[in-house]
Design a protein around this motif. Sequence first.
Motif, mmCIF file in Angstrom:
data_model
loop_
_atom_site.group_PDB
_atom_site.id
_atom_site.type_symbol
_atom_site.label_atom_id
_atom_site.label_comp_id
_atom_site.label_asym_id
_atom_site.label_seq_id
_atom_site.Cartn_x
_atom_site.Cartn_y
_atom_site.Cartn_z
ATOM 1 N N ARG A 187 -39.150 -25.557 32.101
ATOM 2 C CA ARG A 187 -38.575 -25.038 33.331
ATOM 3 C C ARG A 187 -37.068 -24.843 33.262
ATOM 4 O O ARG A 187 -36.469 -24.313 34.193
ATOM 5 N N ASN A 188 -36.460 -25.289 32.173
ATOM 6 C CA ASN A 188 -35.013 -25.118 32.018
ATOM 7 C C ASN A 188 -34.706 -23.717 31.497
ATOM 8 O O ASN A 188 -35.410 -23.198 30.627
ATOM 9 N N SER A 189 -33.647 -23.126 32.020
ATOM 10 C CA SER A 189 -33.307 -21.748 31.677
ATOM 11 C C SER A 189 -32.032 -21.684 30.845
ATOM 12 O O SER A 189 -31.100 -22.467 31.035
ATOM 13 N N VAL A 190 -32.001 -20.716 29.956
ATOM 14 C CA VAL A 190 -30.806 -20.386 29.187
ATOM 15 C C VAL A 190 -30.160 -19.187 29.863
ATOM 16 O O VAL A 190 -30.726 -18.085 29.872
ATOM 17 N N GLY A 191 -28.986 -19.394 30.438
ATOM 18 C CA GLY A 191 -28.302 -18.335 31.153
ATOM 19 C C GLY A 191 -27.343 -17.556 30.279
ATOM 20 O O GLY A 191 -27.124 -17.868 29.102
ATOM 21 N N VAL A 192 -26.730 -16.547 30.881
ATOM 22 C CA VAL A 192 -25.852 -15.665 30.130
ATOM 23 C C VAL A 192 -24.605 -16.388 29.631
ATOM 24 O O VAL A 192 -24.021 -15.999 28.605
ATOM 25 N N SER A 193 -24.181 -17.456 30.296
ATOM 26 C CA SER A 193 -22.972 -18.167 29.860
ATOM 27 C C SER A 193 -23.126 -18.753 28.464
ATOM 28 O O SER A 193 -22.160 -18.818 27.693
ATOM 29 N N ILE A 194 -24.340 -19.186 28.134
ATOM 30 C CA ILE A 194 -24.569 -19.789 26.816
ATOM 31 C C ILE A 194 -24.458 -18.742 25.718
ATOM 32 O O ILE A 194 -23.810 -18.971 24.684
ATOM 33 N N VAL A 195 -25.070 -17.575 25.918
ATOM 34 C CA VAL A 195 -25.003 -16.555 24.868
ATOM 35 C C VAL A 195 -23.603 -15.943 24.792
ATOM 36 O O VAL A 195 -23.148 -15.553 23.716
ATOM 37 N N ARG A 196 -22.906 -15.878 25.922
ATOM 38 C CA ARG A 196 -21.520 -15.397 25.887
ATOM 39 C C ARG A 196 -20.647 -16.336 25.053
ATOM 40 O O ARG A 196 -19.802 -15.906 24.266
ATOM 41 N N LEU A 212 -29.623 -17.490 18.919
ATOM 42 C CA LEU A 212 -29.938 -18.571 19.842
ATOM 43 C C LEU A 212 -31.408 -18.928 19.675
ATOM 44 O O LEU A 212 -32.280 -18.068 19.794
ATOM 45 N N VAL A 213 -31.661 -20.203 19.389
ATOM 46 C CA VAL A 213 -33.031 -20.689 19.212
ATOM 47 C C VAL A 213 -33.310 -21.667 20.338
ATOM 48 O O VAL A 213 -32.652 -22.707 20.439
ATOM 49 N N THR A 214 -34.276 -21.365 21.185
ATOM 50 C CA THR A 214 -34.489 -22.214 22.363
ATOM 51 C C THR A 214 -35.957 -22.311 22.749
ATOM 52 O O THR A 214 -36.725 -21.359 22.572
ATOM 53 N N THR A 215 -36.312 -23.472 23.291
ATOM 54 C CA THR A 215 -37.649 -23.680 23.848
ATOM 55 C C THR A 215 -37.672 -23.416 25.344
ATOM 56 O O THR A 215 -38.719 -23.512 25.975
ATOM 57 N N GLY A 216 -36.503 -23.132 25.931
ATOM 58 C CA GLY A 216 -36.425 -22.913 27.376
ATOM 59 C C GLY A 216 -36.658 -21.456 27.751
ATOM 60 O O GLY A 216 -36.826 -20.576 26.896
ATOM 61 N N HIS A 217 -36.636 -21.210 29.031
ATOM 62 C CA HIS A 217 -36.764 -19.850 29.553
ATOM 63 C C HIS A 217 -35.433 -19.123 29.409
ATOM 64 O O HIS A 217 -34.382 -19.668 29.743
ATOM 65 N N VAL A 218 -35.465 -17.904 28.901
ATOM 66 C CA VAL A 218 -34.255 -17.103 28.722
ATOM 67 C C VAL A 218 -34.167 -16.117 29.881
ATOM 68 O O VAL A 218 -35.076 -15.316 30.111
ATOM 69 N N THR A 219 -33.073 -16.173 30.628
ATOM 70 C CA THR A 219 -32.930 -15.320 31.801
ATOM 71 C C THR A 219 -32.761 -13.851 31.386
ATOM 72 O O THR A 219 -32.388 -13.543 30.248
ATOM 73 N N ARG A 220 -33.015 -12.957 32.346
ATOM 74 C CA ARG A 220 -32.861 -11.534 32.070
ATOM 75 C C ARG A 220 -31.416 -11.189 31.722
ATOM 76 O O ARG A 220 -31.146 -10.365 30.844
ATOM 77 N N GLY A 221 -30.481 -11.843 32.412
ATOM 78 C CA GLY A 221 -29.073 -11.589 32.128
ATOM 79 C C GLY A 221 -28.701 -11.951 30.701
ATOM 80 O O GLY A 221 -27.946 -11.220 30.041
ATOM 81 N N ALA A 222 -29.230 -13.078 30.217
ATOM 82 C CA ALA A 222 -28.944 -13.502 28.848
ATOM 83 C C ALA A 222 -29.543 -12.521 27.843
ATOM 84 O O ALA A 222 -28.904 -12.155 26.855
ATOM 85 N N ARG A 223 -30.756 -12.075 28.106
ATOM 86 C CA ARG A 223 -31.405 -11.125 27.182
ATOM 87 C C ARG A 223 -30.668 -9.782 27.171
ATOM 88 O O ARG A 223 -30.507 -9.159 26.119
ATOM 89 N N ARG A 224 -30.226 -9.331 28.341
ATOM 90 C CA ARG A 224 -29.498 -8.065 28.400
ATOM 91 C C ARG A 224 -28.197 -8.152 27.611
ATOM 92 O O ARG A 224 -27.818 -7.207 26.909
#
Length: 253
Positions: A187-196, A212-224
């Motif tokens: 249920r934890n999300s990876v937001g755009v701040s992490i990829v920035r 970025l290697v993660t088991t969490g949910h990747v937000t649309r903003g981060a993917r974009r």
Amino acid sequence: MMELLEDVLIRCSECGSVIGIHKEEIEFDAFAYDHGENGMGDEIEYRHDGVIVCEECGNEIQFRISGFEYPVGAYNYDDHEIYGGDFEESPIVGIVYSQEEFDIDCAYNEFNRVERLILEISDNPDLIYNISPREFEEVINRVLQDEGFETDLTQATRDGGRDIVATKYEMGKPIVFYIECKRYGRRNSVGVSIVRSLYGVQTSDQINKSILVTTGHVTRGARRFVEKQNTMMSILDVNEIHHLIQRSAMKYR
């Protein structure tokens, strides 16, 4: 440290004779450059200044071969110049890691511990959410090695936005990757701040690519954001991680 990966061939500009130098005959001197508080520590230049004399015509040929490590532990780029001749092919240098004291029994036990983790997660994928963040980094480090990367797992306390420095060679040239690992819950999300932040470290250090290697949910903003960087960034989600773990587990079995 740096060392030549291939022998050097030099063509004399006076008579055209080709002179060969075995890679083991080239020794590098190391020079450290401090980039100050805004840098990522010292930049290390490994440099060889050489002079050879053509046996056919007596022409003196001077040359320099350099390789740069910045930050320490990550290949940056190489450079060379020559006077009185030409390199038949550009010299190829790379980082060679060494350890003065190596405990084979300790290393073997450590290898088996990570191997067992990979086998257990392969049989029960949900176990990936129960391992510690450091164990997750160790697992990712191992599966990258199984995929043909040379890796350097950074210290657990200070990685500066890079948990693993991975290197792969293409056409004899090293391609360096920064790997950031986030062992999050479902249920934890990876937001755009992490990829920035990861991209900022990557561009500051002039690294080829970050992942970025993660088991969490990747937000649309981060993917974009990652998609906008084209080939310079990518994301491995939990499904792709399990695929790599399965591939490693098959080798161990």
